[in-house]
Design a protein around this motif. Structure first.
Motif, PDB file in Angstrom:
ATOM      1  N   PHE A 127      -6.478   8.761   3.408  1.00 25.84           N
ATOM      2  CA  PHE A 127      -5.006   8.966   4.525  1.00 25.84           C
ATOM      3  C   PHE A 127      -5.199  10.109   5.111  1.00 25.84           C
ATOM      4  CE2 PHE A 127      -0.992  11.699   5.042  1.00 25.84           C
ATOM      5  CZ  PHE A 127      -0.219  11.206   6.155  1.00 25.84           C
ATOM      6  N   LYS A 187      -2.706   1.174  10.739  1.00 24.40           N
ATOM      7  CA  LYS A 187      -3.806   0.846   9.882  1.00 24.40           C
ATOM      8  C   LYS A 187      -3.631  -0.743   9.390  1.00 24.40           C
ATOM      9  CE  LYS A 187      -6.838   3.711  11.169  1.00 24.40           C
ATOM     10  NZ  LYS A 187      -6.410   4.679  11.741  1.00 24.40           N
ATOM     11  N   PHE A 231       2.744   4.801  -3.598  1.00 24.60           N
ATOM     12  CA  PHE A 231       1.031   4.924  -2.477  1.00 24.60           C
ATOM     13  C   PHE A 231       0.128   4.697  -3.727  1.00 24.60           C
ATOM     14  CE2 PHE A 231       3.360   8.798  -1.423  1.00 24.60           C
ATOM     15  CZ  PHE A 231       3.099   8.406   0.363  1.00 24.60           C
ATOM     16  N   LEU A 277      -1.282  -1.497   7.696  1.00 23.96           N
ATOM     17  CA  LEU A 277      -1.223  -1.765   6.028  1.00 23.96           C
ATOM     18  C   LEU A 277      -0.105  -2.378   5.655  1.00 23.96           C
ATOM     19  CD1 LEU A 277      -2.411   2.189   5.271  1.00 23.96           C
ATOM     20  CD2 LEU A 277      -3.796  -0.500   5.108  1.00 23.96           C
ATOM     21  N   HIS A 320       0.231   6.319   9.882  1.00 19.54           N
ATOM     22  CA  HIS A 320      -0.384   5.552   9.772  1.00 19.54           C
ATOM     23  C   HIS A 320      -0.333   4.560   9.417  1.00 19.54           C
ATOM     24  CE1 HIS A 320      -4.218   5.943   7.759  1.00 19.54           C
ATOM     25  NE2 HIS A 320      -3.701   5.867   6.739  1.00 19.54           N
ATOM     26  N   ALA A 321       0.395   4.071   8.290  1.00 19.97           N
ATOM     27  CA  ALA A 321       0.686   3.346   7.790  1.00 19.97           C
ATOM     28  C   ALA A 321       0.562   1.755   9.211  1.00 19.97           C
ATOM     29  CB  ALA A 321       1.825   2.991   6.991  1.00 19.97           C
ATOM     30  N   PHE A 329      -4.742   4.058  -0.385  1.00 24.31           N
ATOM     31  CA  PHE A 329      -3.765   4.838   0.805  1.00 24.31           C
ATOM     32  C   PHE A 329      -3.486   6.227   0.932  1.00 24.31           C
ATOM     33  CE2 PHE A 329      -0.219   7.475   2.790  1.00 24.31           C
ATOM     34  CZ  PHE A 329       0.221   5.880   4.090  1.00 24.31           C
ATOM     35  N   ASP A 366       0.572  -1.232  -0.112  1.00 24.47           N
ATOM     36  CA  ASP A 366      -0.042  -0.131   0.218  1.00 24.47           C
ATOM     37  C   ASP A 366       1.154   0.977  -0.560  1.00 24.47           C
ATOM     38  OD1 ASP A 366      -2.854  -0.621   0.650  1.00 24.47           O
ATOM     39  OD2 ASP A 366      -1.871  -2.137   2.355  1.00 24.47           O
ATOM     40  N   MET A 367       2.278   1.431   0.510  1.00 25.34           N
ATOM     41  CA  MET A 367       3.313   2.885   0.712  1.00 25.34           C
ATOM     42  C   MET A 367       4.440   1.397   0.097  1.00 25.34           C
ATOM     43  SD  MET A 367       3.707   5.036   3.437  1.00 25.34           S
ATOM     44  CE  MET A 367       4.440   4.040   4.283  1.00 25.34           C
ATOM     45  N   THR A 372     -12.600   0.346   3.898  1.00 23.72           N
ATOM     46  CA  THR A 372     -11.747   0.250   3.155  1.00 23.72           C
ATOM     47  C   THR A 372     -12.043  -0.666   2.149  1.00 23.72           C
ATOM     48  OG1 THR A 372      -9.820   1.101   4.668  1.00 23.72           O
ATOM     49  CG2 THR A 372      -9.155  -0.441   2.516  1.00 23.72           C
TER      50      THR A 372
END
Length: 370
Positions: free
Chosen positions: A200, A220, A192, A222, A216-217, A196, A143-144, A337
């Motif tokens: 975000f 969550k 990203f 991710l 954040h990642a 995401f 996701d990132m 999501t």
């Protein structure tokens, strides 16, 4: 690094921290047919912005390049405007609110794409790594995707004092406090997924935005992947906008603020424990004296000890209540999501192919942002 989905194995438990390819149930997208947007925030980068744009176009020929000028006082905007006049896939935008976080806020809000690449306009990140970062996102592996500077040439190339020390401190704090293993927390070179970017919440206004993205990642759950990239220092005539001490303090403050927001039970639990220890330290001698003599001669100390004990209980209660709220927020984020991804798949399956399907879409060329 963290993973999202139905993986039975936590990637943190493996030495490499790599999400197994077999666990991915995401249908890969092709780079040639996907909408890719390259996002370049700029503030007084006239010495390097043209090279960054041209290198990005060469590395990702089908991508659209969005340069957001943040009140530059040099020729940055004029240079990009000239490039945009020559190339329909280069776009100049303006963000009038000062600060990198504000620029990212407008970028994520305005630009629509399947994959987003973010890099600085100072030519410190080689553009040739962009296809690999994009590939990790489009293949569903991340996701990132992060360009890791610290594992390669950063120590040799960086000439600014205390920057490497600051990166080490921030990395250690976040990895310990949020139980993750990200090697380069503050890199400005990332790719990203659409989910995401659109999920975000950009709250930071300045350089602490990268720290907020990483936390954040992790919070969550991710999928995060890192690739080692070469780093080069700014060329002659290009000055860093980062203030080592002022921005470093903002980053540290952001870390503790987000720790409070994402882990309130731990945050308020520690504060409550400190109050409890202080209360016991004052109460035990008074209680011992009462047991031996039957008198309580130090009533003011007893009152303070009682107040500290009440404060401890209040902190633990607040932490527990907020922890429940945070858990519900995580559940809601997952539901929203999944629903968003489901709707995206439905719309994609029903959409007819168009000639412009390989380009990122954004606001109208003449639109500017406050």
């Amino acid at each position: 690094m963290t993973s999202k989905g139905q993986d039975s194995e936590n990637p943190l438990s493996s030495p490499a921290g790599i999400v197994p390819a077999s666990s991915m149930d995401v249908v890969p997208l092709r780079l040639e047919s996907s909408r890719v947007a390259v996002l370049i925030p700029c503030y007084n980068e006239e010495a390097t912005v043209e090279k960054v744009v041209r290198d990005s176009r060469a590395s990702l020929p089908t991508a659209h390049i969005y340069v957001y000028d943040n009140n530059s006082t040099d020729a940055t905007a004029a240079i990009v405007e000239k490039l945009a006049a020559e190339d329909a896939q280069v776009h100049l935008r303006h963000e009038w609110r000062q600060g990198k976080g504000n620029v990212i806020h407008s970028m994520f809000r305005d630009i629509d794409a399947d994959c987003y690449v973010m890099l600085d306009g100072d030519d410190t990140y080689p553009a040739e790594y962009a296809p690999e970062l994009v590939g990790l996102v489009l293949d569903g592996q991340a996701d990132m995707a992060i360009g890791d500077r610290l594992s390669t040439t950063y120590a040799e190339q960086n000439k600014r004092p205390f920057h490497e020390f600051g990166n080490t401190v921030v990395r250690g704090l976040i990895n310990r406090m949020f139980r993750c293993d990200i090697k380069d927390i503050m890199t400005g070179y990332r790719a990203f997924s659409r989910s995401f970017v659109k999920g975000f919440p950009v709250l930071s206004r300045g350089f602490e935005i990268e720290t907020e993205m990483s936390i954040h990642a992790v919070d969550k759950n991710l999928k995060v992947r890192e690739i080692a990239i070469d780093y080069r220092d700014r060329p002659e005539g290009s000055d860093s906008k980062l203030n080592t001490y002022a921005d470093g303090w903002k980053v540290l403050r952001t870390i503790f603020r987000l720790f409070k927001d994402y882990h309130p039970m731990a945050f308020f639990g520690v504060i409550g424990a400190l109050f409890a220890v202080a209360a016991l330290a004052m109460f035990i001698p008074i209680f011992a004296q009462y047991m031996s003599s039957g008198e309580v001669p130090r009533f003011p100390t007893l009152i303070v000890a009682t107040a500290f004990g009440i404060a401890a209980v209040l902190c633990w209660s607040v932490g527990l209540i907020l922890d429940v709220e945070v858990s519900k927020h995580r559940q809601l984020y997952e539901v929203m999501t999944n629903y968003h991804d489901h709707i995206e798949r439905l719309l994609s399956s029903r959409a007819m192919p168009t000639t412009g399907s390989d380009t990122a879409s954004g606001p109208a060329p003449g639109r500017e942002h406050d």
